[in-house]
Design a protein around this motif. Sequence first.
Motif, mmCIF file in Angstrom:
data_model
loop_
_atom_site.group_PDB
_atom_site.id
_atom_site.type_symbol
_atom_site.label_atom_id
_atom_site.label_comp_id
_atom_site.label_asym_id
_atom_site.label_seq_id
_atom_site.Cartn_x
_atom_site.Cartn_y
_atom_site.Cartn_z
ATOM 1 N N SER A 1 84.568 -60.897 38.576
ATOM 2 C CA SER A 1 85.253 -60.539 39.810
ATOM 3 C C SER A 1 84.248 -60.302 40.927
ATOM 4 N N ILE A 2 84.600 -60.726 42.125
ATOM 5 C CA ILE A 2 83.717 -60.538 43.277
ATOM 6 C C ILE A 2 83.688 -59.084 43.734
ATOM 7 N N SER A 3 84.650 -58.277 43.275
ATOM 8 C CA SER A 3 84.595 -56.842 43.572
ATOM 9 C C SER A 3 85.256 -56.021 42.481
ATOM 10 N N GLY A 4 84.521 -55.051 41.981
ATOM 11 C CA GLY A 4 85.071 -54.170 40.963
ATOM 12 C C GLY A 4 85.654 -52.896 41.523
ATOM 13 N N GLU A 5 85.109 -52.445 42.672
ATOM 14 C CA GLU A 5 85.547 -51.135 43.155
ATOM 15 C C GLU A 5 85.425 -50.932 44.650
ATOM 16 N N HIS A 6 84.789 -51.852 45.360
ATOM 17 C CA HIS A 6 84.652 -51.697 46.811
ATOM 18 C C HIS A 6 85.796 -52.329 47.578
ATOM 19 N N GLY A 7 86.411 -53.350 46.996
ATOM 20 C CA GLY A 7 87.393 -54.127 47.743
ATOM 21 C C GLY A 7 86.724 -55.227 48.551
ATOM 22 N N ILE A 8 87.503 -55.889 49.371
ATOM 23 C CA ILE A 8 87.068 -57.108 50.056
ATOM 24 C C ILE A 8 86.659 -56.842 51.506
ATOM 25 N N GLY B 1 94.805 -50.599 46.541
ATOM 26 C CA GLY B 1 93.850 -51.704 46.627
ATOM 27 C C GLY B 1 94.176 -52.728 47.700
ATOM 28 N N LYS C 1 87.271 -53.563 35.592
ATOM 29 C CA LYS C 1 87.448 -53.253 37.001
ATOM 30 C C LYS C 1 87.714 -54.535 37.761
ATOM 31 N N PHE C 2 88.618 -54.461 38.699
ATOM 32 C CA PHE C 2 88.976 -55.649 39.481
ATOM 33 C C PHE C 2 89.606 -55.140 40.760
ATOM 34 N N SER C 3 88.929 -55.337 41.871
ATOM 35 C CA SER C 3 89.475 -54.814 43.125
ATOM 36 C C SER C 3 89.354 -55.866 44.210
ATOM 37 N N ALA C 4 89.937 -57.029 43.931
ATOM 38 C CA ALA C 4 89.779 -58.174 44.820
ATOM 39 C C ALA C 4 91.147 -58.755 45.158
ATOM 40 N N GLY C 5 91.758 -58.224 46.196
ATOM 41 C CA GLY C 5 93.035 -58.789 46.650
ATOM 42 C C GLY C 5 94.229 -58.038 46.109
ATOM 43 N N LEU D 1 90.446 -59.507 53.914
ATOM 44 C CA LEU D 1 90.803 -60.178 52.654
ATOM 45 C C LEU D 1 90.598 -61.687 52.745
ATOM 46 N N TRP D 2 91.663 -62.463 52.852
ATOM 47 C CA TRP D 2 91.529 -63.926 52.808
ATOM 48 C C TRP D 2 91.098 -64.511 54.151
ATOM 49 N N ASN E 1 97.267 -56.684 44.089
ATOM 50 C CA ASN E 1 97.484 -56.527 42.661
ATOM 51 C C ASN E 1 98.894 -56.988 42.298
ATOM 52 N N PHE F 1 86.558 -64.851 48.855
ATOM 53 C CA PHE F 1 87.919 -64.606 48.373
ATOM 54 C C PHE F 1 88.515 -65.854 47.717
ATOM 55 N N LEU G 1 88.348 -57.941 32.414
ATOM 56 C CA LEU G 1 87.388 -57.057 33.049
ATOM 57 C C LEU G 1 88.027 -55.687 33.162
ATOM 58 N N GLY H 1 86.366 -47.051 42.207
ATOM 59 C CA GLY H 1 86.035 -46.769 40.813
ATOM 60 C C GLY H 1 85.001 -45.663 40.740
ATOM 61 N N THR I 1 91.321 -48.769 48.435
ATOM 62 C CA THR I 1 90.342 -49.714 47.880
ATOM 63 C C THR I 1 90.355 -49.728 46.353
ATOM 64 N N ASN I 2 91.223 -48.913 45.735
ATOM 65 C CA ASN I 2 91.184 -48.748 44.274
ATOM 66 C C ASN I 2 89.754 -48.463 43.830
#
Lengths: 490, 490
Positions: free
Chosen positions: B425-432, B197, A184-188, B470-471, A190, B440, A182, B149, B146-147
């Motif tokens: 991915s559950i998030s591309g640019e917003h974060g968790i 992120g 873009k990946f911003s989940a947890g 996050l988790w 890195n 998660f 992918l 995008g 948040t990395n």
Amino acid sequence: MSKSEKATKALIERLGADQVATSKQERYAASMDNMRYSRMPSARIYPEDEEAVATVLELANEFSIPVTTRGAGSATTGATSPSENGWVLDFSRWKNIHIDPVARMAFVQPGVTLEELDQAAADYQLSYPPDPGSLKHATVGGTIATNAGGMRGAKYGVTRDYVLALEGFLASGDFVRWGANLKKFSAGYNIRDLWIGSEGTLGIITGAVMRLVPRPPLRATCLAVFPDARTAIECSQQILRTGTTPSALEFLDSQTVACTFSFWERKHPHLLDDLPQCLIKWKDKETPAILIIEVDGHQHEVETAMQGVLTTVKQATSDWITAIDEKTAELLWKVRRSCSQAMFELGPRKLNEDVVVPFEHQLELLDFIENLHRETKLPTPTFGHAADGNFHAHIMYDDASEKDSIKAREAIVRLMDKVIELGGSISGEHGIGLAKSPFFSLQHGAAEIAAMKAIKKALDPNGILNPGKLWERSEPWSFPRESVRMPWDH
Amino acid sequence: MSKSEKATKALIERLGADQVATSKQERYAASMDNMRYSRMPSARIYPEDEEAVATVLELANEFSIPVTTRGAGSATTGATSPSENGWVLDFSRWKNIHIDPVARMAFVQPGVTLEELDQAAADYQLSYPPDPGSLKHATVGGTIATNAGGMRGAKYGVTRDYVLALEGFLASGDFVRWGANLKKFSAGYNIRDLWIGSEGTLGIITGAVMRLVPRPPLRATCLAVFPDARTAIECSQQILRTGTTPSALEFLDSQTVACTFSFWERKHPHLLDDLPQCLIKWKDKETPAILIIEVDGHQHEVETAMQGVLTTVKQATSDWITAIDEKTAELLWKVRRSCSQAMFELGPRKLNEDVVVPFEHQLELLDFIENLHRETKLPTPTFGHAADGNFHAHIMYDDASEKDSIKAREAIVRLMDKVIELGGSISGEHGIGLAKSPFFSLQHGAAEIAAMKAIKKALDPNGILNPGKLWERSEPWSFPRESVRMPWDH
């Protein structure tokens, strides 16, 4: 039976002798990298699949056996030198490549060489840009482990910029994936980028998703000759100031040019016949400094960029030549591609640092190196990636002379102190391994190193992954250097 | 006196009341981000300098007070919602920018907005490309955390691709620097990218060195109208297949377009007057899907790229318009810039996911969302970044209806299951933050989460940095939503 003998015996029982080589020849070949500092492992393991990797880690934890991952062994820092009696986990046979041309991604195993990857991408008019000098040999896995850079960083960045996802194993033997195919990946957290450049100390890479870019259809190359380093570097900075982004902007100082000439005279005299006129005319005078400037892209882009480059170059020198066909371009590149090997004309032993400094301090660094040369009388040939402020500074000496050995060592310490004083980095693209471990605490303060050690402890509590590197101080100058011929030796 | 009252008292004694705001109004304003889930902190701290940050961390460790870092508060996930009675560390006043035009780098403090950074870069014909919709408000610090995008990722990547170095504090209060103002750095563990992120849970950023790129002198924009999502997405994939790299490739589904029209009719009717003919003609039919395609660069580059885009577009639709002047281009972009706010035409409550799927599964995802819409009768407007496979999928509902609330929640869980099934991915640019914490453990396996937790424990042993995210699973659908007007509300 020693602990490592027991462990290797248990491993052979689990994986079979086909996957676990223990002959002296195999172990010796895996006992070093291009630093040529040999430490004999007790086994060289060729894992057949992921399960075998998990088994290796399980037993390594059980018997406390250090595990050093290996690709081509072309690292220059001893990062791939295993621990004495440890295991080498060799991925050079993991060669699968799959290209997704719409997503512009490659799914690769770690043993694929950069050239193989770029060639596979070329079938779809795509390209894998990172080009360390060793691209015929260096593997994807190894270049990720060191975050290798190379000559095209000026426009295309470094290995890290191309890694979308990694999969492999934690020290525990648990399989993990960091990222995905992918963009873009911003989940947890890195952990992908934490693995990149960690030199095999935090995990074992068994697969990667790499970003590809459209293959530039054309390139144009300019070789320009300058009376001294200052004129060359000022020209390179002016090129950048005008907004051009060359795909390569290589600097060679006069010592580097001189030793390349003498290497060719002795070993490849025919190469001298092909020297361009603008360089030949300097041959019998004081040797000059050189810039090799490459631009790439579509025709109009290349023409516009090269026009801009030449406008700047002509203000600084009248000795230049351009090439737009591949054959002439490669002739111009020959100087650069030979120079690293050619240094041994100047002495049998090399201390090799790939330092980086901020742009505004490039000249101060080069002056400092020139002064070291004058003071120590030791050769200090220096070349590098001027658009990145990344220079390969060398000190050549005869290690049969104790006096010269001490001088060389003192000089390299002074160089590294200067790099840090200028706000630079002790390594731009080689990594630390053993060779740069003495300088690690110059680069990083106590709190920074403590944070790294805490992460190492968190991810590898038994310390089995490539121990003894990075912050663990070696004395690289006192290591014996093996006399072996490696695949990339000219 | 409670523990947090004692801690805040001690903090005021050390820093003075100027740096420690405790009024209800200040605390309420810092009690939420754009998710609008309010949890009242016991103080909003405006640190004057690095020393103040160290003091905050010292006392936070001593009194076990959670510390949540804040920029503009434009995060969408609750990542910036502090812990109840915790401290908010507000960097919105840290506004210094310094540009080095030759190195193409910016030295910035975390409170600088993306627009301020890009404007400062523009003075040197440079640009800072990342453009989340909120660029007028979002800060450098928050977008690093948040990395983030945005719309220009297709060509320019995400925030991570622009961060050269970070400085700031570990949870311990130790000052650290990761990286430097250098283009290459390969010396030790890359904790810089681990911080990026990590949503303020691993360290506190007080300064950054950001990469800039030459400012593209021209852009050209094409708005193309399609009868359905399938035709639009197939066209976008064909554009990429031909080797073009648009600077933006935005997709809006028909629900998104419809609610934007109705939002304008109700609130900004004059905007409808400016609608291009190719879109107006659809207004009274079934609402169409849209692609907005932008290319940028030098004139020749833009012309060539737009020609390529149009060749592909014309094969798929006859309804398109292009703009080469800024004013017309911004008119075309208006649909996209309004659509996020316009969704509230469809229901008072929004579940908002910024999922990513591999290219080959884009249509399968959009079909799945369309099915959810048909099954649940809830609006599911979806738009996003087609070149990145990154879609903003929404479920709009009335939370006064328990039935709809349950349906919405069930639908979002099914959506996230599908995303993971497709390798996304559950998030591309917003974060968790809080909003995506329920998913998660869909994204990451047990070993991966254990590794993240081990790193958190290693770098923040007392757990003071932005805990509970996050988790740590929340129930975001059950959170009350504050009715407040935020600076970015239209």
